[in-house]
Write a protein that holds these residues in place. Structure first.
Motif, mmCIF file in Angstrom:
data_model
loop_
_atom_site.group_PDB
_atom_site.id
_atom_site.type_symbol
_atom_site.label_atom_id
_atom_site.label_comp_id
_atom_site.label_asym_id
_atom_site.label_seq_id
_atom_site.Cartn_x
_atom_site.Cartn_y
_atom_site.Cartn_z
ATOM 1 N N ARG A 53 0.829 -1.210 0.000
ATOM 2 C CA ARG A 53 0.000 0.000 0.000
ATOM 3 C C ARG A 53 0.860 1.255 0.000
ATOM 4 O O ARG A 53 0.562 2.244 -0.690
ATOM 5 C CB ARG A 53 -0.935 -0.003 1.215
ATOM 6 N N PHE A 54 1.927 1.233 0.799
ATOM 7 C CA PHE A 54 2.838 2.374 0.854
ATOM 8 C C PHE A 54 3.535 2.578 -0.487
ATOM 9 O O PHE A 54 3.582 3.685 -1.026
ATOM 10 C CB PHE A 54 3.874 2.162 1.960
ATOM 11 N N ALA A 55 4.064 1.493 -1.046
ATOM 12 C CA ALA A 55 4.834 1.589 -2.283
ATOM 13 C C ALA A 55 3.955 2.000 -3.462
ATOM 14 O O ALA A 55 4.429 2.645 -4.399
ATOM 15 C CB ALA A 55 5.518 0.262 -2.577
ATOM 16 N N ALA A 56 2.681 1.642 -3.430
ATOM 17 C CA ALA A 56 1.788 1.941 -4.551
ATOM 18 C C ALA A 56 1.630 3.435 -4.790
ATOM 19 O O ALA A 56 1.318 3.860 -5.911
ATOM 20 C CB ALA A 56 0.420 1.301 -4.308
ATOM 21 N N VAL A 57 1.821 4.243 -3.754
ATOM 22 C CA VAL A 57 1.719 5.700 -3.910
ATOM 23 C C VAL A 57 3.099 6.351 -3.798
ATOM 24 O O VAL A 57 3.208 7.570 -3.632
ATOM 25 C CB VAL A 57 0.756 6.316 -2.873
ATOM 26 N N GLY A 58 4.150 5.548 -3.934
ATOM 27 C CA GLY A 58 5.502 6.084 -3.808
ATOM 28 C C GLY A 58 5.859 7.098 -4.879
ATOM 29 O O GLY A 58 6.767 7.914 -4.680
ATOM 30 N N PHE A 59 5.141 7.068 -6.013
ATOM 31 C CA PHE A 59 5.397 8.057 -7.066
ATOM 32 C C PHE A 59 5.210 9.479 -6.557
ATOM 33 O O PHE A 59 5.779 10.437 -7.104
ATOM 34 C CB PHE A 59 4.469 7.813 -8.263
ATOM 35 N N ALA A 60 4.419 9.633 -5.481
ATOM 36 C CA ALA A 60 4.159 10.959 -4.922
ATOM 37 C C ALA A 60 5.405 11.560 -4.275
ATOM 38 O O ALA A 60 5.394 12.742 -3.919
ATOM 39 C CB ALA A 60 3.021 10.892 -3.900
ATOM 40 N N GLY A 61 6.467 10.778 -4.138
ATOM 41 C CA GLY A 61 7.719 11.344 -3.665
ATOM 42 C C GLY A 61 8.234 12.422 -4.599
ATOM 43 O O GLY A 61 8.920 13.365 -4.167
ATOM 44 N N VAL A 62 7.924 12.313 -5.890
ATOM 45 C CA VAL A 62 8.345 13.336 -6.859
ATOM 46 C C VAL A 62 7.695 14.669 -6.524
ATOM 47 O O VAL A 62 8.324 15.728 -6.630
ATOM 48 C CB VAL A 62 7.991 12.893 -8.288
ATOM 49 N N VAL A 228 -3.762 16.940 9.956
ATOM 50 C CA VAL A 228 -5.077 16.660 9.365
ATOM 51 C C VAL A 228 -5.030 16.855 7.856
ATOM 52 O O VAL A 228 -5.535 16.029 7.074
ATOM 53 C CB VAL A 228 -6.154 17.567 9.994
ATOM 54 N N ALA A 229 -4.391 17.944 7.406
ATOM 55 C CA ALA A 229 -4.319 18.233 5.975
ATOM 56 C C ALA A 229 -3.514 17.172 5.236
ATOM 57 O O ALA A 229 -3.895 16.743 4.138
ATOM 58 C CB ALA A 229 -3.701 19.618 5.758
ATOM 59 N N VAL A 230 -2.403 16.735 5.814
ATOM 60 C CA VAL A 230 -1.586 15.696 5.181
ATOM 61 C C VAL A 230 -2.386 14.400 5.051
ATOM 62 O O VAL A 230 -2.401 13.755 3.994
ATOM 63 C CB VAL A 230 -0.298 15.453 5.982
ATOM 64 N N PHE A 231 -3.055 14.018 6.138
ATOM 65 C CA PHE A 231 -3.839 12.776 6.114
ATOM 66 C C PHE A 231 -4.924 12.838 5.043
ATOM 67 O O PHE A 231 -5.079 11.904 4.239
ATOM 68 C CB PHE A 231 -4.476 12.524 7.476
ATOM 69 N N LEU A 232 -5.675 13.933 5.000
ATOM 70 C CA LEU A 232 -6.778 14.034 4.048
ATOM 71 C C LEU A 232 -6.273 14.056 2.608
ATOM 72 O O LEU A 232 -6.848 13.401 1.724
ATOM 73 C CB LEU A 232 -7.598 15.303 4.333
ATOM 74 N N ALA A 233 -5.186 14.787 2.374
ATOM 75 C CA ALA A 233 -4.663 14.899 1.014
ATOM 76 C C ALA A 233 -4.177 13.552 0.504
ATOM 77 O O ALA A 233 -4.505 13.136 -0.619
ATOM 78 C CB ALA A 233 -3.534 15.935 0.981
ATOM 79 N N TYR A 234 -3.410 12.833 1.332
ATOM 80 C CA TYR A 234 -2.886 11.547 0.889
ATOM 81 C C TYR A 234 -3.971 10.479 0.843
ATOM 82 O O TYR A 234 -3.942 9.600 -0.028
ATOM 83 C CB TYR A 234 -1.721 11.110 1.789
ATOM 84 N N TRP A 235 -4.918 10.558 1.734
ATOM 85 C CA TRP A 235 -6.030 9.596 1.704
ATOM 86 C C TRP A 235 -6.844 9.776 0.425
ATOM 87 O O TRP A 235 -7.180 8.790 -0.259
ATOM 88 C CB TRP A 235 -6.923 9.784 2.923
ATOM 89 N N CYS A 236 -7.139 11.034 0.078
ATOM 90 C CA CYS A 236 -7.892 11.282 -1.161
ATOM 91 C C CYS A 236 -7.095 10.848 -2.382
ATOM 92 O O CYS A 236 -7.637 10.226 -3.304
ATOM 93 C CB CYS A 236 -8.237 12.774 -1.267
ATOM 94 N N GLY A 237 -5.794 11.153 -2.386
ATOM 95 C CA GLY A 237 -4.974 10.763 -3.524
ATOM 96 C C GLY A 237 -4.866 9.266 -3.674
ATOM 97 O O GLY A 237 -4.950 8.731 -4.791
ATOM 98 N N ALA A 238 -4.691 8.564 -2.544
ATOM 99 C CA ALA A 238 -4.558 7.106 -2.594
ATOM 100 C C ALA A 238 -5.869 6.440 -2.975
ATOM 101 O O ALA A 238 -5.883 5.463 -3.739
ATOM 102 C CB ALA A 238 -4.071 6.589 -1.246
ATOM 103 N N SER A 239 -6.971 6.956 -2.462
ATOM 104 C CA SER A 239 -8.268 6.337 -2.762
ATOM 105 C C SER A 239 -8.649 6.506 -4.226
ATOM 106 O O SER A 239 -9.319 5.655 -4.803
ATOM 107 C CB SER A 239 -9.366 6.930 -1.869
ATOM 108 N N ARG A 240 -8.191 7.603 -4.836
ATOM 109 C CA ARG A 240 -8.458 7.839 -6.255
ATOM 110 C C ARG A 240 -7.309 7.362 -7.138
ATOM 111 O O ARG A 240 -7.425 7.396 -8.360
ATOM 112 C CB ARG A 240 -8.684 9.341 -6.493
ATOM 113 N N MET A 241 -6.200 6.912 -6.515
ATOM 114 C CA MET A 241 -4.974 6.533 -7.223
ATOM 115 C C MET A 241 -4.643 7.614 -8.260
ATOM 116 O O MET A 241 -4.596 7.388 -9.477
ATOM 117 C CB MET A 241 -5.110 5.171 -7.889
ATOM 118 N N ALA A 242 -4.426 8.810 -7.732
ATOM 119 C CA ALA A 242 -4.256 10.008 -8.561
ATOM 120 C C ALA A 242 -2.832 10.093 -9.099
ATOM 121 O O ALA A 242 -1.992 10.845 -8.608
ATOM 122 C CB ALA A 242 -4.592 11.261 -7.749
#
Length: 353
Positions: A53-62, A228-242
């Motif tokens: 799950r962590f690695a799947a959104v690792g592209f967001a490191g960019v 709170v902002a970090v959690f919501l932003a990453y949760w939304c991004g991960a749930s939509r696989m943005a």
């Protein structure tokens, strides 16, 4: 200045740096490493759902890298004299840092990929070498597209030396709002290459604005809002696989901004400051960013199958591989990248009469 320390590279350049921001560099590079390592882990039959799950959104490191780049660009330029000489000094050091850090790994990748049987004839090797292309499928090191964007961003920063620092701050606000509005107008649509570039430029500008407004980030109550902002932003991004589009900028881009903000608040409020060793890993983040693709080719060709003989060896071996990649990057930074950069800066200085 509160919250600032000097790592080896900052001591050489004379620029103090937030230790927490340096640590985030390492986190961002590791995220990208894990993202590209995930297919190997799945091919081995890896069992850790947490890692997957962590690695799947690792592209967001960019996205984190672009925000940090904007922050550091503002940190290292806004208090400088607004002269052409200072602009050229900034640009020279940034260009040397990118190319001299990149070319050794370009050569290493060329050798390893050729020995591994890659179809090098299908790649744009000249464009890859000079960082003149963002056509990812045709790049030798396909992460290098982001370096091309960085070079353009640094060129824009150098141009701002034609204006007083206060005017630059105003221009940054105006550009952020205009470009952000243009991106919002494309919500839900596939973005053209131009708008993809503008999206990452917005992240870069967001990092610069974060530095401009850093003085308001000294109160600990910002930590609650930030988490709170970090959690919501990453949760939304991960749930939509943005992975792309305006939604990526609005989720993972915003998450990167709030993550860097948290790092600054933690340090400026003296709530928590990263240990120097951990922050020092940030110096090696560029090395890890470039080296990890070569390591993964070697891992897939010579190591992976040997680790699949039993599940314990598979899990332990894979995560040891990740740790070795980080450690090797730190070593190569200290023994190769940093000495080469020091030499280049010294050689570029005019001789004394």
């Amino acid at each position: 200045m509160l919250g600032l320390a000097r790592s080896p590279s900052q001591r050489w350049r004379g620029t103090p740096m937030y230790q927490n921001v340096q640590l985030l560099r390492a986190v961002a590079a590791f995220m990208v490493f894990c993202y590209h390592a995930l297919p190997q882990y799945k091919a081995m039959g890896g069992a850790s759902d947490v890692f997957a799950r962590f690695a799947a959104v690792g592209f967001a490191g960019v996205d984190v890298f672009f925000v940090i780049s904007g922050f550091v660009a503002a940190l290292t330029t806004l208090d400088k004299e607004r002269t052409a000489a200072k602009a050229m000094q900034f640009l020279k050091r940034r260009v040397l840092r990118i190319y001299l850090g990149y070319w050794p790994f370009f050569g290493l990748a060329l050798l390893v990929f050729w020995q591994s049987g890659f179809a090098l004839s299908s790649l744009d090797l000249l464009g890859s070498f000079f960082l003149a292309s963002v056509d990812m499928p045709r790049l030798l090191l396909y992460v290098s597209w982001s370096l091309t964007y960085e070079l353009i961003f640094y060129g824009l920063v150098a141009a701002t030396f034609a204006f007083p620092a206060r005017s630059v701050a105003v221009l940054a606000h105006v550009a952020f709002l205009l470009l952000g509005g243009a991106l919002l107008s494309k919500w839900g649509e596939p973005l053209s290459p131009t708008f993809i570039f503008l999206g990452f430029l917005v992240e870069f500008l967001a990092g610069a604005l974060l530095y401009i407004h850093r003085d308001v980030l000294r109160k600990r109550w910002w930590l609650v809002a930030g988490f709170v902002a970090v959690f919501l932003a990453y949760w939304c991004g991960a749930s939509r696989m943005a992975t792309d589009g305006t939604i990526r900028i609005a989720t993972f881009g915003a998450g990167a901004l709030f993550l860097v903000m948290l790092a600054i608040v933690l340090e400026q409020s003296r709530t928590w400051i990263a240990p120097r060793f951990a922050a020092g890993l940030g110096d090696a983040s560029y090395t890890l960013y470039l080296l990890h693709l070569v390591l993964l080719v070697i891992f897939a060709g010579h190591v992976r199958d040997a680790l699949t003989v039993n599940p314990y060896l598979r899990e332990a071996g894979f995560f040891v591989f990740l740790a070795v990649g980080v450690a090797l990057s730190r070593l190569l930074y200290l023994r190769l990248e940093l000495p080469l950069y020091r030499w280049s800066i010294g050689a570029a200085r005019p001789a004394k009469a």
